[in-house]
Design an enzyme around this catalytic site. Sequence first.
Site, PDB file in Angstrom:
ATOM      1  N   CYS A 113       0.797  -1.224   0.000  1.00 44.00           N
ATOM      2  CA  CYS A 113       0.000   0.000   0.000  1.00 44.00           C
ATOM      3  C   CYS A 113       0.833   1.279   0.000  1.00 44.00           C
ATOM      4  CB  CYS A 113      -0.932   0.003   1.193  1.00 44.00           C
ATOM      5  SG  CYS A 113      -1.958  -1.484   1.310  1.00 44.00           S
ATOM      6  N   HIS A 238      -3.430   6.942   2.134  1.00 43.87           N
ATOM      7  CA  HIS A 238      -3.786   5.684   1.494  1.00 43.87           C
ATOM      8  C   HIS A 238      -5.277   5.458   1.646  1.00 43.87           C
ATOM      9  CE1 HIS A 238      -4.269   1.592   0.406  1.00 43.87           C
ATOM     10  NE2 HIS A 238      -4.323   1.124   1.647  1.00 43.87           N
ATOM     11  N   ASN A 268     -10.225   0.088  -2.221  1.00 46.14           N
ATOM     12  CA  ASN A 268      -8.825   0.048  -1.803  1.00 46.14           C
ATOM     13  C   ASN A 268      -7.992  -0.510  -2.954  1.00 46.14           C
ATOM     14  OD1 ASN A 268      -6.306  -0.645  -0.712  1.00 46.14           O
ATOM     15  ND2 ASN A 268      -7.165  -1.131   1.292  1.00 46.14           N
TER      16      ASN A 268
END
Length: 312
Positions: A113, A238, A268
Amino acid sequence: MNGSRLVAMGHYQPAKVLTNDDLAVMVDTSDEWITRRVGIRTRHVAEADESVADLAGHAAAKALANSDLDPTDIDLVLIATCTQTERAPNVASRVAARLGVPRAAVTDVGVSCSGFTHALAMADHAIRAGAATNALVVGAEKMTAVTDWTDRTTCVLTGDGAGAAVVSAAPEAAIGPVVWGSAPELGSAVRIEGTPTRFSQDGQSVYRWATTQIPALARQACERGGVTPGELAAVVLHQANLRIIEPIADKLGAVNAIIARDVEVSGNTSAASVPLALSKLLEQGRIPAGAPMLLFAFGGNLSYAGMVVRCP
């Protein structure tokens, strides 16, 4: 040259959109449950024959076109991804070949990530050291390819896409010093492993770590970048889920900043999430040129990386 600057960005998402109602047909869930728990309403899904390199290539081509540079000007290509199936040629090499970039150093960055912000710092360091002049930095993921569509705790999260940045040498630094690190003893809280390869996580551990540890680290990135949180024009974290983004933003105290919430429509997208969200904000003209923005990513490996960047 004393530093580097963000020159231009681009992004790409597959055409197919999967809604919460679509997911409710596949697993025991509902639009109300997903929206309340993670704040996601839709996500984009790549076709079976659409690779990570394809996603990265589309976003990189757009960023390059927006930069007014030629492919021959690029001397470093960094691709942040954790979902590539190709090992050699790596994704960076495939993207360079697709765009006609000759002789560039080509490297994939596998930090999940936080991969894009790691790669952005690496590009900045290479330029400061005189090892590169113009870098292409991309975050690209095909998370749906590693999703267990029978697991309602994770299949509601993931999406596919890519975001790309062109970074160039500059007389004054417009990309601030990076704050990066990890908590590797907790790294198994997020996993992409097994046969077939699948994404899984201990969501509560990730939530506790992110909401308690990241705000102080984000403030440190502001300090190193020479700004206070109140001076930030935008905060791009993020895009994990809103239940993580909102507490971090509140604790940071960036009261005048636009807080990116692209997770609502993109899900995501791991290493793609920060550049994807930022590229959209810039395309919408929502941030003044020269204004300070905080980019801060965290997640897999329980790693993190963030910095203050001036809007191009």
